[in-house]
Design a protein around this motif. Sequence first.
Motif, PDB file in Angstrom:
ATOM      1  N   VAL A  27       1.216  -1.457   0.216  1.00  0.00           N
ATOM      2  CA  VAL A  27      -0.230   0.116  -0.263  1.00  0.00           C
ATOM      3  C   VAL A  27       0.987   0.932  -0.642  1.00  0.00           C
ATOM      4  N   VAL A  28       1.647   1.450   1.032  1.00  0.00           N
ATOM      5  CA  VAL A  28       2.704   2.566   1.304  1.00  0.00           C
ATOM      6  C   VAL A  28       3.338   2.858  -0.157  1.00  0.00           C
ATOM      7  N   ALA A  29       4.044   1.500  -0.904  1.00  0.00           N
ATOM      8  CA  ALA A  29       4.767   1.464  -2.041  1.00  0.00           C
ATOM      9  C   ALA A  29       3.687   2.224  -3.228  1.00  0.00           C
ATOM     10  N   THR A  30       2.832   1.852  -3.007  1.00  0.00           N
ATOM     11  CA  THR A  30       1.501   1.965  -4.388  1.00  0.00           C
ATOM     12  C   THR A  30       1.476   3.201  -4.350  1.00  0.00           C
ATOM     13  N   LEU A  31       1.048   3.801  -2.791  1.00  0.00           N
ATOM     14  CA  LEU A  31       0.904   6.179  -3.228  1.00  0.00           C
ATOM     15  C   LEU A  31       2.150   6.244  -3.415  1.00  0.00           C
ATOM     16  N   ILE A  32       3.295   6.344  -3.074  1.00  0.00           N
ATOM     17  CA  ILE A  32       4.560   6.536  -3.333  1.00  0.00           C
ATOM     18  C   ILE A  32       4.676   6.345  -5.082  1.00  0.00           C
ATOM     19  N   VAL A  42       0.117   4.807 -14.630  1.00  0.00           N
ATOM     20  CA  VAL A  42      -0.545   4.208 -12.760  1.00  0.00           C
ATOM     21  C   VAL A  42      -0.844   3.102 -13.028  1.00  0.00           C
ATOM     22  N   PRO A  43      -2.170   2.283 -14.219  1.00  0.00           N
ATOM     23  CA  PRO A  43      -2.259   1.238 -13.481  1.00  0.00           C
ATOM     24  C   PRO A  43      -0.901   0.088 -13.587  1.00  0.00           C
ATOM     25  N   ARG A  44      -0.288   0.391 -14.233  1.00  0.00           N
ATOM     26  CA  ARG A  44       0.869  -0.646 -14.399  1.00  0.00           C
ATOM     27  C   ARG A  44       1.852  -0.322 -13.367  1.00  0.00           C
ATOM     28  N   ALA A  45       1.912   0.580 -12.405  1.00  0.00           N
ATOM     29  CA  ALA A  45       2.422   0.169 -11.525  1.00  0.00           C
ATOM     30  C   ALA A  45       1.253   0.132  -9.931  1.00  0.00           C
ATOM     31  N   VAL A  46      -0.015   0.070 -10.698  1.00  0.00           N
ATOM     32  CA  VAL A  46      -0.809  -0.390  -9.131  1.00  0.00           C
ATOM     33  C   VAL A  46      -0.469  -1.492  -9.653  1.00  0.00           C
ATOM     34  N   LEU A  47      -0.144  -2.434 -10.869  1.00  0.00           N
ATOM     35  CA  LEU A  47      -0.552  -3.958 -10.387  1.00  0.00           C
ATOM     36  C   LEU A  47       1.091  -4.564 -10.225  1.00  0.00           C
ATOM     37  N   PHE A  48       1.567  -3.725 -10.352  1.00  0.00           N
ATOM     38  CA  PHE A  48       3.241  -4.585  -9.898  1.00  0.00           C
ATOM     39  C   PHE A  48       3.260  -4.170  -8.317  1.00  0.00           C
ATOM     40  N   TYR A  49       3.030  -3.267  -7.918  1.00  0.00           N
ATOM     41  CA  TYR A  49       3.353  -2.643  -6.462  1.00  0.00           C
ATOM     42  C   TYR A  49       2.273  -3.648  -5.703  1.00  0.00           C
ATOM     43  N   LEU A  50       0.887  -3.039  -6.230  1.00  0.00           N
ATOM     44  CA  LEU A  50       0.095  -3.642  -5.231  1.00  0.00           C
ATOM     45  C   LEU A  50      -1.001  -5.249  -5.371  1.00  0.00           C
ATOM     46  N   GLY A  51      -1.002  -5.248  -7.044  1.00  0.00           N
ATOM     47  CA  GLY A  51      -1.994  -5.777  -7.407  1.00  0.00           C
ATOM     48  C   GLY A  51      -1.573  -7.236  -7.180  1.00  0.00           C
ATOM     49  N   LEU A  52       0.030  -7.868  -7.662  1.00  0.00           N
ATOM     50  CA  LEU A  52       0.875  -8.410  -8.236  1.00  0.00           C
ATOM     51  C   LEU A  52       1.008  -9.501  -5.958  1.00  0.00           C
ATOM     52  N   PRO A  53       1.235  -8.281  -5.287  1.00  0.00           N
ATOM     53  CA  PRO A  53       1.859  -8.815  -3.828  1.00  0.00           C
ATOM     54  C   PRO A  53       0.616  -9.425  -3.447  1.00  0.00           C
ATOM     55  N   LEU A  54      -0.568  -8.573  -3.541  1.00  0.00           N
ATOM     56  CA  LEU A  54      -2.464  -8.926  -3.587  1.00  0.00           C
ATOM     57  C   LEU A  54      -2.538 -10.301  -3.548  1.00  0.00           C
ATOM     58  N   LEU A  55      -2.116 -10.726  -4.807  1.00  0.00           N
ATOM     59  CA  LEU A  55      -2.646 -11.867  -5.353  1.00  0.00           C
ATOM     60  C   LEU A  55      -1.788 -12.808  -4.833  1.00  0.00           C
ATOM     61  N   LEU A 108       9.240 -12.832  -1.572  1.00  0.00           N
ATOM     62  CA  LEU A 108       9.746 -11.991  -2.786  1.00  0.00           C
ATOM     63  C   LEU A 108       9.156 -10.242  -3.339  1.00  0.00           C
ATOM     64  N   PRO A 109       7.885  -9.975  -2.973  1.00  0.00           N
ATOM     65  CA  PRO A 109       7.360  -8.931  -3.005  1.00  0.00           C
ATOM     66  C   PRO A 109       8.321  -7.984  -1.582  1.00  0.00           C
ATOM     67  N   VAL A 110       8.610  -8.594  -0.769  1.00  0.00           N
ATOM     68  CA  VAL A 110       9.846  -7.177   0.496  1.00  0.00           C
ATOM     69  C   VAL A 110      10.849  -6.412  -0.277  1.00  0.00           C
ATOM     70  N   ALA A 111      11.904  -7.067  -0.965  1.00  0.00           N
ATOM     71  CA  ALA A 111      12.716  -6.258  -0.783  1.00  0.00           C
ATOM     72  C   ALA A 111      12.594  -5.306  -2.200  1.00  0.00           C
ATOM     73  N   PRO A 112      11.696  -5.824  -3.392  1.00  0.00           N
ATOM     74  CA  PRO A 112      11.349  -5.007  -4.236  1.00  0.00           C
ATOM     75  C   PRO A 112      10.347  -3.405  -3.013  1.00  0.00           C
ATOM     76  N   LEU A 113       9.376  -3.621  -2.644  1.00  0.00           N
ATOM     77  CA  LEU A 113       8.940  -2.828  -2.431  1.00  0.00           C
ATOM     78  C   LEU A 113       9.456  -2.301  -0.971  1.00  0.00           C
ATOM     79  N   LEU A 114      10.665  -2.458  -0.036  1.00  0.00           N
ATOM     80  CA  LEU A 114      11.285  -2.049   0.718  1.00  0.00           C
ATOM     81  C   LEU A 114      12.123  -1.042  -0.617  1.00  0.00           C
ATOM     82  N   ASP A 115      13.062  -1.788  -1.289  1.00  0.00           N
ATOM     83  CA  ASP A 115      13.564  -0.260  -2.443  1.00  0.00           C
ATOM     84  C   ASP A 115      12.564   0.997  -2.801  1.00  0.00           C
ATOM     85  N   ARG A 116      11.388   0.826  -3.365  1.00  0.00           N
ATOM     86  CA  ARG A 116      10.781   1.691  -3.464  1.00  0.00           C
ATOM     87  C   ARG A 116       9.896   2.458  -2.718  1.00  0.00           C
ATOM     88  N   ILE A 117      10.215   2.144  -1.465  1.00  0.00           N
ATOM     89  CA  ILE A 117      10.067   3.704  -0.214  1.00  0.00           C
ATOM     90  C   ILE A 117      11.671   3.649   0.016  1.00  0.00           C
TER      91      ILE A 117
END
Length: 347
Positions: free
Chosen positions: A72-77, A91-104, A131-140
């Motif tokens: 959620v935080v990475a998507t907002l940023i 934005v749609p691609r970013a939401v898919l990558f940062y929110l959609g795939l982790p929630l899936l 798997l999403p933890v490190a890339p999300l931390l990178d974005r945030i």
Amino acid sequence: MTLEIAAILGIDGIANGAIYILVAIGLVLIFTVTRVIFVPFGDIAAFTALTLAALENRQVPGTISLVIALAVVATLIEVVSLARAGGLHAVPRAVLFYLGLPLLVVGLVRFGIGFELPMAARIALAILLVLPVAPLLDRIIFRPIADASVLLLLIVSVSLHFALSGLGLLFFGPEGVRTQPLTETALDVAGILISGQTILIVATSVIFSLGLYLFFDYTLTGKALHATAVNRVGARLMGIRPARSGAIAYILGSLMAGTSGVLIAPVNTIFYDSGFLLGLKAFVGAIIGGLVGYPSTALGALFVGLLESFASFQSSAFKEVIVFSLLIPILVWRSLASIHSEEDIEE
């Protein structure tokens, strides 16, 4: 010390060294591409082990809450950043990558908890969840300060480790866990019993090392990551996006950290803060390799594993001291042998 004891210690050291190889190569991979010494690497490995233990007990792992919060935080940023740059079409691609795939992935894990899954499925879900933890931390955390000095990035990385340790205590509690053994087989070689777990650890390390070699030498994405590691500015001029290369490096790092966590969970009791020592010992091996070369890093990590094993035989109370004391002569040698240059500072 007899020859038999030395052989047993050597086998144990090789097994430990194989784990350190996975972590050390992951550290070097992330550092060369992003200039970040990713201290929380070991925390991700520990979280994987704790996640796998929770799945074995058919409990909801605390990693789910962590992934949701980070997503959620990475998507907002990312959305705010795109809006400021006038890139709303992305934005749609970013939401898919940062929110959609982790929630899936979170949905798959929550769905799988309701079933008695085989071991392979539990392992796959545990690795997928981290798997999403490190890339999300990178974005945030790291991408907004990507052009900062290496020292500042290191300070932030250490701070992030302490934050994750606190979250680990909150999500998993203070109790240690040990998962079911991955295999019960054993091999008798010249009277020395080698467990199937040791063979599996060494084989996994060899497979990952070979896979990374093939990835960097024979794939376009690997060549792009290598170009970014050699020269970020030159890679950007050639149309390679350092941010995307960094995201790929963090994903590969998460995969290697998750695999390490799965491998050590059956042979060591893992706590919420166990990742720090794992990452620090692997970092010693990476320093031996100069934080640049994968073969030298692998040899350094293997040396650390052997040193730790034999040091534990001589004095188990001081084995950590012996391993970490190795840093002092190595850093002195590196300082004297390296060519020093002032870091480029952009005004």
